[in-house]
Enzyme design. Structure first.
Site, PDB file in Angstrom:
ATOM      1  N   ILE A  17       0.828  -1.211   0.000  1.00 14.32           N
ATOM      2  CA  ILE A  17       0.000   0.000   0.000  1.00 14.32           C
ATOM      3  C   ILE A  17       0.861   1.259   0.000  1.00 14.32           C
ATOM      4  O   ILE A  17       0.583   2.217  -0.724  1.00 14.32           O
ATOM      5  CB  ILE A  17      -0.942  -0.008   1.217  1.00 14.32           C
ATOM      6  CG1 ILE A  17      -1.994  -1.118   1.073  1.00 14.32           C
ATOM      7  CG2 ILE A  17      -1.626   1.352   1.386  1.00 14.32           C
ATOM      8  CD1 ILE A  17      -2.813  -1.347   2.331  1.00 14.32           C
ATOM      9  N   ARG A  37      12.636   0.107   6.922  1.00 16.69           N
ATOM     10  CA  ARG A  37      13.810  -0.315   7.692  1.00 16.69           C
ATOM     11  C   ARG A  37      14.983  -0.724   6.816  1.00 16.69           C
ATOM     12  O   ARG A  37      16.131  -0.641   7.243  1.00 16.69           O
ATOM     13  CB  ARG A  37      13.432  -1.476   8.618  1.00 16.69           C
ATOM     14  CG  ARG A  37      12.565  -1.057   9.796  1.00 16.69           C
ATOM     15  CD  ARG A  37      12.168  -2.247  10.642  1.00 16.69           C
ATOM     16  NE  ARG A  37      11.348  -3.186   9.895  1.00 16.69           N
ATOM     17  CZ  ARG A  37      10.925  -4.353  10.378  1.00 16.69           C
ATOM     18  NH1 ARG A  37      11.259  -4.720  11.596  1.00 16.69           N
ATOM     19  NH2 ARG A  37      10.160  -5.146   9.639  1.00 16.69           N
ATOM     20  N   ASP A  56      13.680   3.737  11.120  1.00 14.15           N
ATOM     21  CA  ASP A  56      13.028   2.776  12.002  1.00 14.15           C
ATOM     22  C   ASP A  56      11.988   3.513  12.835  1.00 14.15           C
ATOM     23  O   ASP A  56      12.334   4.283  13.728  1.00 14.15           O
ATOM     24  CB  ASP A  56      14.072   2.117  12.908  1.00 14.15           C
ATOM     25  CG  ASP A  56      13.473   1.075  13.846  1.00 14.15           C
ATOM     26  OD1 ASP A  56      12.236   0.872  13.824  1.00 14.15           O
ATOM     27  OD2 ASP A  56      14.241   0.468  14.619  1.00 14.15           O
ATOM     28  N   ASN A  83       2.153   4.551   7.418  1.00 10.31           N
ATOM     29  CA  ASN A  83       1.665   3.296   6.840  1.00 10.31           C
ATOM     30  C   ASN A  83       2.393   2.077   7.389  1.00 10.31           C
ATOM     31  O   ASN A  83       1.850   0.974   7.366  1.00 10.31           O
ATOM     32  CB  ASN A  83       1.820   3.368   5.312  1.00 10.31           C
ATOM     33  CG  ASN A  83       1.696   2.025   4.643  1.00 10.31           C
ATOM     34  OD1 ASN A  83       0.615   1.450   4.564  1.00 10.31           O
ATOM     35  ND2 ASN A  83       2.820   1.493   4.166  1.00 10.31           N
ATOM     36  N   TYR A 148      -3.168  -6.768  17.338  1.00  8.22           N
ATOM     37  CA  TYR A 148      -3.232  -6.004  16.084  1.00  8.22           C
ATOM     38  C   TYR A 148      -4.450  -5.087  16.074  1.00  8.22           C
ATOM     39  O   TYR A 148      -4.345  -3.899  15.751  1.00  8.22           O
ATOM     40  CB  TYR A 148      -3.279  -6.972  14.895  1.00  8.22           C
ATOM     41  CG  TYR A 148      -3.424  -6.298  13.561  1.00  8.22           C
ATOM     42  CD1 TYR A 148      -2.373  -5.582  12.999  1.00  8.22           C
ATOM     43  CD2 TYR A 148      -4.616  -6.394  12.837  1.00  8.22           C
ATOM     44  CE1 TYR A 148      -2.512  -4.961  11.759  1.00  8.22           C
ATOM     45  CE2 TYR A 148      -4.757  -5.787  11.599  1.00  8.22           C
ATOM     46  CZ  TYR A 148      -3.703  -5.069  11.070  1.00  8.22           C
ATOM     47  OH  TYR A 148      -3.833  -4.453   9.848  1.00  8.22           O
ATOM     48  N   LYS A 152      -4.581  -0.867  15.865  1.00 12.09           N
ATOM     49  CA  LYS A 152      -5.256  -0.134  14.799  1.00 12.09           C
ATOM     50  C   LYS A 152      -6.428   0.703  15.338  1.00 12.09           C
ATOM     51  O   LYS A 152      -6.722   1.772  14.806  1.00 12.09           O
ATOM     52  CB  LYS A 152      -5.732  -1.101  13.716  1.00 12.09           C
ATOM     53  CG  LYS A 152      -4.584  -1.759  12.946  1.00 12.09           C
ATOM     54  CD  LYS A 152      -3.723  -0.724  12.230  1.00 12.09           C
ATOM     55  CE  LYS A 152      -2.702  -1.365  11.321  1.00 12.09           C
ATOM     56  NZ  LYS A 152      -1.895  -0.359  10.572  1.00 12.09           N
ATOM     57  N   THR A 183      -1.249  -7.972  -0.773  1.00  7.66           N
ATOM     58  CA  THR A 183       0.097  -7.470  -0.523  1.00  7.66           C
ATOM     59  C   THR A 183       0.951  -8.600   0.036  1.00  7.66           C
ATOM     60  O   THR A 183       0.443  -9.679   0.371  1.00  7.66           O
ATOM     61  CB  THR A 183       0.082  -6.324   0.515  1.00  7.66           C
ATOM     62  OG1 THR A 183      -0.310  -6.860   1.785  1.00  7.66           O
ATOM     63  CG2 THR A 183      -0.865  -5.205   0.100  1.00  7.66           C
TER      64      THR A 183
END
Length: 250
Positions: A17, A37, A56, A83, A148, A152, A183
């Site tokens: 993305i 990174r 980072d 992102n 997770y 978010k 992805t």
């Protein structure tokens, strides 16, 4: 709307993305600093109009230094796209604090640091857009991925608060909330789900496909199209929103 002379910064800009949004912004005239990174990954995908910069997001000193360097090289950041993120599931009773802290440090702390440092130069301009890449998991609970989902949800809370804090100023703050997107993250999760659930990788992938209401994976270009809307003409009253890109209600 031309984005000529606008400087954008995208974390996690080397793949998926993030890269799709970077390509869209370059096509509209912006100069884009893509971060991640691994410098070699960024170097491989960077095109004219992009500057690859290893950073980072878990490291506050690195974020401060690298964003300052980007501003010095290309001017104030007027489009900020936090992102970079981890998307790994784990049952709550198996989630140790190392896993929890690593997820939060990337998905939430990293977003906050990126936005904070970008705002320092954005506020010297008369126009700015912050577009955080959250997830449908930021709007609903996701079984097997409490950590997770929490990260978010936190990102969306951050964006909503910032939209209130800067209300009336020429900057907007919005979140993109995609479902499962085609992805490398989906590819990695296919293997992970297969191993955890004891099912084939095909069945694991189909679980994610079927979770999107239109029964297909979302393309990165569909997500970048939503970002294009938020930086385009007439977007100034779209503020504090969580924009669902999931093929239907979930």
């Amino acid at each position: 709307m031309t984005l000529q002379e606008k400087h954008a910064l995208i974390t996690g800009g080397g793949t998926g993305i993030g890269l799709a949004i970077a390509q869209m912004l370059v096509a509209r005239g912006a100069h884009v600093t893509i971060t991640g990174r691994r410098q070699e990954v960024l170097d491989e995908v960077a095109t004219d109009g992009m500057t690859p910069l290893a950073m980072d997001v878990q490291n506050e000193a690195d974020v401060i230094a690298k964003i300052a360097a980007a501003v010095e090289a290309h001017g104030p950041i007027q489009i900020c796209v936090p992102n970079a993120g981890l998307a790994t599931g784990k049952a709550a009773h198996k989630t140790d604090m190392t896993f929890w802290r690593d997820m939060m440090a990337t998905n939430l702390d990293g977003a906050f640091l990126t936005i904070r440092e970008s705002l320092k130069s954005m506020q010297t301009t008369d126009w700015g857009r912050v577009i955080a890449v959250s997830s449908m998991a930021g709007l609903k609970g996701l079984p097997g991925a409490a950590c997770y989902s929490a990260s978010k949800h936190g990102m969306i809370g951050l964006i909503r608060s910032l939209s209130e804090e800067y209300m009336g100023k020429p900057y907007t703050f919005n979140s993109l909330c995609p479902g499962y997107v085609d992805t490398p993250i989906v590819t990695r999760n296919t293997k992970s789900i297969s191993e955890r659930a004891g099912i084939s990788e095909e069945d694991a992938r189909n679980m994610m496909v079927k979770a999107n209401r239109h029964k297909r994976l979302i393309t990165v270009d569909e997500v970048s199209a939503a970002a294009a809307w938020l930086v385009g003409e007439g977007s100034g009253s779209i503020n504090g929103q969580s924009i669902e890109i999931a093929g239907g209600m979930m």
